[in-house]
Motif scaffolding. Structure first.
Motif, PDB file in Angstrom:
ATOM      1  N   PRO A 197       0.873  -1.189   0.077  1.00  9.17           N
ATOM      2  CA  PRO A 197       0.124   0.071   0.147  1.00  9.17           C
ATOM      3  C   PRO A 197       0.842   1.233  -0.012  1.00  9.17           C
ATOM      4  O   PRO A 197       0.436   2.344  -0.464  1.00  9.17           O
ATOM      5  N   GLU A 198       2.000   1.283   0.399  1.00  7.01           N
ATOM      6  CA  GLU A 198       2.782   2.351   0.592  1.00  7.01           C
ATOM      7  C   GLU A 198       3.549   2.760  -0.905  1.00  7.01           C
ATOM      8  O   GLU A 198       4.324   3.656  -1.100  1.00  7.01           O
ATOM      9  N   ARG A 199       3.627   1.830  -1.581  1.00  2.35           N
ATOM     10  CA  ARG A 199       4.596   1.839  -2.875  1.00  2.35           C
ATOM     11  C   ARG A 199       3.700   2.741  -3.937  1.00  2.35           C
ATOM     12  O   ARG A 199       2.670   2.812  -4.113  1.00  2.35           O
ATOM     13  N   PRO A 200       4.564   3.666  -4.480  1.00  2.12           N
ATOM     14  CA  PRO A 200       4.140   4.364  -5.460  1.00  2.12           C
ATOM     15  C   PRO A 200       3.258   3.731  -6.665  1.00  2.12           C
ATOM     16  O   PRO A 200       3.809   2.652  -7.180  1.00  2.12           O
ATOM     17  N   MET A 201       2.402   4.207  -7.245  1.00  2.00           N
ATOM     18  CA  MET A 201       1.374   3.655  -8.026  1.00  2.00           C
ATOM     19  C   MET A 201       1.905   3.484  -9.424  1.00  2.00           C
ATOM     20  O   MET A 201       2.082   2.450 -10.230  1.00  2.00           O
ATOM     21  N   GLU A 202       2.854   4.182  -9.742  1.00  2.00           N
ATOM     22  CA  GLU A 202       3.699   4.184 -11.166  1.00  2.00           C
ATOM     23  C   GLU A 202       4.749   3.119 -11.151  1.00  2.00           C
ATOM     24  O   GLU A 202       4.530   2.339 -12.220  1.00  2.00           O
ATOM     25  N   LEU A 203       5.055   2.345  -9.988  1.00  2.00           N
ATOM     26  CA  LEU A 203       5.660   1.323 -10.054  1.00  2.00           C
ATOM     27  C   LEU A 203       4.912   0.090 -10.170  1.00  2.00           C
ATOM     28  O   LEU A 203       5.423  -0.817 -10.857  1.00  2.00           O
ATOM     29  N   ASN A 204       3.472   0.167  -9.529  1.00  2.00           N
ATOM     30  CA  ASN A 204       2.681  -0.865  -9.776  1.00  2.00           C
ATOM     31  C   ASN A 204       2.620  -0.950 -11.278  1.00  2.00           C
ATOM     32  O   ASN A 204       2.199  -2.380 -11.838  1.00  2.00           O
ATOM     33  N   HIS A 205       2.134   0.008 -12.008  1.00  2.00           N
ATOM     34  CA  HIS A 205       1.768  -0.024 -13.476  1.00  2.00           C
ATOM     35  C   HIS A 205       2.879  -0.409 -14.087  1.00  2.00           C
ATOM     36  O   HIS A 205       2.653  -1.202 -15.179  1.00  2.00           O
ATOM     37  N   ALA A 206       4.070  -0.176 -13.842  1.00  2.00           N
ATOM     38  CA  ALA A 206       5.432  -0.556 -14.544  1.00  2.00           C
ATOM     39  C   ALA A 206       5.612  -2.080 -14.325  1.00  2.00           C
ATOM     40  O   ALA A 206       5.570  -3.001 -15.207  1.00  2.00           O
ATOM     41  N   ASP A 207       5.338  -2.648 -13.172  1.00  2.00           N
ATOM     42  CA  ASP A 207       5.245  -3.979 -12.747  1.00  2.00           C
ATOM     43  C   ASP A 207       4.302  -5.067 -13.557  1.00  2.00           C
ATOM     44  O   ASP A 207       4.386  -5.903 -13.933  1.00  2.00           O
ATOM     45  N   ASN A 208       2.909  -4.041 -13.619  1.00  2.00           N
ATOM     46  CA  ASN A 208       1.974  -4.804 -14.106  1.00  2.00           C
ATOM     47  C   ASN A 208       2.267  -5.190 -15.555  1.00  2.00           C
ATOM     48  O   ASN A 208       1.455  -6.266 -16.374  1.00  2.00           O
ATOM     49  N   LYS A 209       2.693  -4.359 -16.270  1.00  2.00           N
ATOM     50  CA  LYS A 209       3.145  -4.443 -17.713  1.00  2.00           C
ATOM     51  C   LYS A 209       3.950  -5.661 -18.080  1.00  2.00           C
ATOM     52  O   LYS A 209       3.746  -6.434 -18.935  1.00  2.00           O
ATOM     53  N   VAL A 210       4.842  -5.733 -17.071  1.00  2.00           N
ATOM     54  CA  VAL A 210       5.891  -7.013 -17.172  1.00  2.00           C
ATOM     55  C   VAL A 210       4.979  -8.183 -16.683  1.00  2.00           C
ATOM     56  O   VAL A 210       5.191  -9.204 -17.394  1.00  2.00           O
ATOM     57  N   MET A 211       4.183  -8.255 -15.780  1.00  2.00           N
ATOM     58  CA  MET A 211       3.283  -9.192 -15.312  1.00  2.00           C
ATOM     59  C   MET A 211       2.475  -9.833 -16.494  1.00  2.00           C
ATOM     60  O   MET A 211       2.255 -10.874 -16.644  1.00  2.00           O
ATOM     61  N   LEU A 212       1.716  -8.904 -17.200  1.00  2.00           N
ATOM     62  CA  LEU A 212       0.869  -9.025 -18.362  1.00  2.00           C
ATOM     63  C   LEU A 212       1.867  -9.685 -19.436  1.00  2.00           C
ATOM     64  O   LEU A 212       1.337 -10.818 -19.997  1.00  2.00           O
ATOM     65  N   ALA A 213       2.827  -9.478 -19.754  1.00  2.00           N
ATOM     66  CA  ALA A 213       3.490 -10.233 -20.847  1.00  2.00           C
ATOM     67  C   ALA A 213       4.033 -11.465 -20.199  1.00  2.00           C
ATOM     68  O   ALA A 213       3.901 -12.153 -21.380  1.00  2.00           O
ATOM     69  N   LYS A 214       4.368 -11.518 -19.085  1.00  2.00           N
ATOM     70  CA  LYS A 214       4.727 -13.054 -18.649  1.00  2.00           C
ATOM     71  C   LYS A 214       3.522 -14.007 -18.733  1.00  2.00           C
ATOM     72  O   LYS A 214       3.473 -15.151 -19.089  1.00  2.00           O
ATOM     73  N   GLU A 215       2.310 -13.536 -18.083  1.00  2.00           N
ATOM     74  CA  GLU A 215       1.157 -14.150 -18.222  1.00  2.00           C
ATOM     75  C   GLU A 215       0.636 -14.519 -19.699  1.00  2.00           C
ATOM     76  O   GLU A 215       0.132 -15.649 -19.757  1.00  2.00           O
ATOM     77  N   THR A 216       1.024 -13.662 -20.376  1.00  2.00           N
ATOM     78  CA  THR A 216       0.585 -13.938 -21.954  1.00  2.00           C
ATOM     79  C   THR A 216       1.398 -14.884 -22.549  1.00  2.00           C
ATOM     80  O   THR A 216       0.857 -15.752 -23.461  1.00  2.00           O
ATOM     81  N   ALA A 217       2.439 -15.107 -22.126  1.00  2.00           N
ATOM     82  CA  ALA A 217       3.503 -15.801 -22.936  1.00  2.00           C
ATOM     83  C   ALA A 217       3.122 -17.433 -22.059  1.00  2.00           C
ATOM     84  O   ALA A 217       3.743 -18.333 -22.851  1.00  2.00           O
ATOM     85  N   ASP A 218       2.680 -17.432 -21.031  1.00  2.00           N
ATOM     86  CA  ASP A 218       2.675 -18.668 -20.458  1.00  2.00           C
ATOM     87  C   ASP A 218       1.299 -19.098 -20.534  1.00  2.00           C
ATOM     88  O   ASP A 218       0.372 -18.759 -19.581  1.00  2.00           O
ATOM     89  N   THR A 219       0.935 -20.116 -21.117  1.00  2.00           N
ATOM     90  CA  THR A 219      -0.400 -20.851 -21.379  1.00  2.00           C
ATOM     91  C   THR A 219      -0.123 -22.172 -20.796  1.00  2.00           C
ATOM     92  O   THR A 219      -1.604 -22.818 -20.926  1.00  2.00           O
ATOM     93  N   GLU A 220       0.815 -22.570 -20.264  1.00  2.00           N
ATOM     94  CA  GLU A 220       0.828 -24.042 -19.847  1.00  2.00           C
ATOM     95  C   GLU A 220      -0.187 -24.277 -18.615  1.00  2.00           C
ATOM     96  O   GLU A 220      -0.070 -23.529 -17.687  1.00  2.00           O
ATOM     97  N   GLY A 221      -1.210 -25.423 -18.886  1.00  2.00           N
ATOM     98  CA  GLY A 221      -2.148 -25.589 -17.973  1.00  2.00           C
ATOM     99  C   GLY A 221      -3.260 -24.844 -18.072  1.00  2.00           C
ATOM    100  O   GLY A 221      -4.045 -25.051 -16.982  1.00  2.00           O
ATOM    101  N   VAL A 222      -3.435 -24.130 -19.039  1.00  2.00           N
ATOM    102  CA  VAL A 222      -4.752 -22.994 -19.068  1.00  2.00           C
ATOM    103  C   VAL A 222      -5.766 -24.126 -19.876  1.00  2.00           C
ATOM    104  O   VAL A 222      -5.426 -24.554 -20.755  1.00  2.00           O
TER     105      VAL A 222
END
Length: 220
Positions: free
Chosen positions: A63-88
């Motif tokens: 909760p104390e983390r700057p939101m811009e860092l969350n948005h930056a991490d979210n872009k990385v997370m979305l890319a990882k999740e999009t590339a990984d469909t094993e078990g879907v």
């Protein structure tokens, strides 16, 4: 004895992860890694990831983390999740359910972005609804009702005439806040008091009457 609940509707608003598609394996892999990188207990992190967009989950966990860092991490997370469909895989009954609603008003309303939604629906071999509200089309994540209200507006129906399909607390809260009835799907749904709840979509039948009116027959 099985009991059947009849829910009339004019349009359906469908969440994806946990509702149409079982992507838990990917979600857990990616979020466990992120939690460990940030010194968090993965088990505790996984309690809040379902239903929200990634940046919103990060804001809850840090909760104390700057939101811009969350948005930056979210872009990385979305890319990882999009590339990984094993078990879907599709949720039980999802292929037949999607076939049954193909010609009825329905929309996908998901916290995934367009690329991730395409990847997961494709991996599960489910048809992509023509109308969809993905992450990049809303300004606020579930539990905010914006996505569901936007989906209803796109389809041209009042919220009261729509039924939301959701598996998560955040999603169920969003559907209720939108003034819609909510069908809870899966093990996470019951504790959030949806209108009705099913283990999977094999317990849902779509019925069209002679006058053209439509309803869900939910048997549990």
């Amino acid at each position: 004895m099985p009991h059947t609940t009849v829910l009339p509707f004019k349009a359906l608003l469908l969440d994806m992860d946990g509702t149409l598609v079982n992507s838990d394996a990917v979600v857990e892999r990616c979020w466990r890694e992120w939690a460990l990188e940030h010194g968090l207990d993965p088990a505790e992190a996984l309690k809040v990831v379902h239903g929200r967009q990634g940046y919103a989950t990060m804001a809850v966990l840090l909760p104390e983390r700057p939101m811009e860092l969350n948005h930056a991490d979210n872009k990385v997370m979305l890319a990882k999740e999009t590339a990984d469909t094993e078990g879907v895989v599709p949720i039980g009954g999802a292929p037949a359910f999607m076939a049954a609603v193909a010609d009825l008003p329905h929309a996908l309303v998901t916290s995934a972005d367009e690329k991730l939604a395409q990847a997961r629906m494709g991996a599960a071999a489910l048809p992509m609804p023509a109308t969809r509200v993905t992450a990049e089309l809303v300004g606020a994540s579930k539990p905010d009702p914006e996505g569901f209200l936007k989906g209803a507006a796109e389809l041209g129906f009042d919220p009261a005439d729509c039924i939301v399909f959701e598996d998560s607390g955040a999603g169920i809260e969003a559907g209720k806040a939108a003034g819609m009835r909510v069908l809870g799907v899966g093990p996470r749904a019951a504790e959030h008091a949806p209108t009705a709840v099913v283990a999977d979509l094999t317990q849902v039948r779509v019925v069209t009457d002679a006058d053209g009116s439509t309803s869900l027959h939910v048997t549990v």
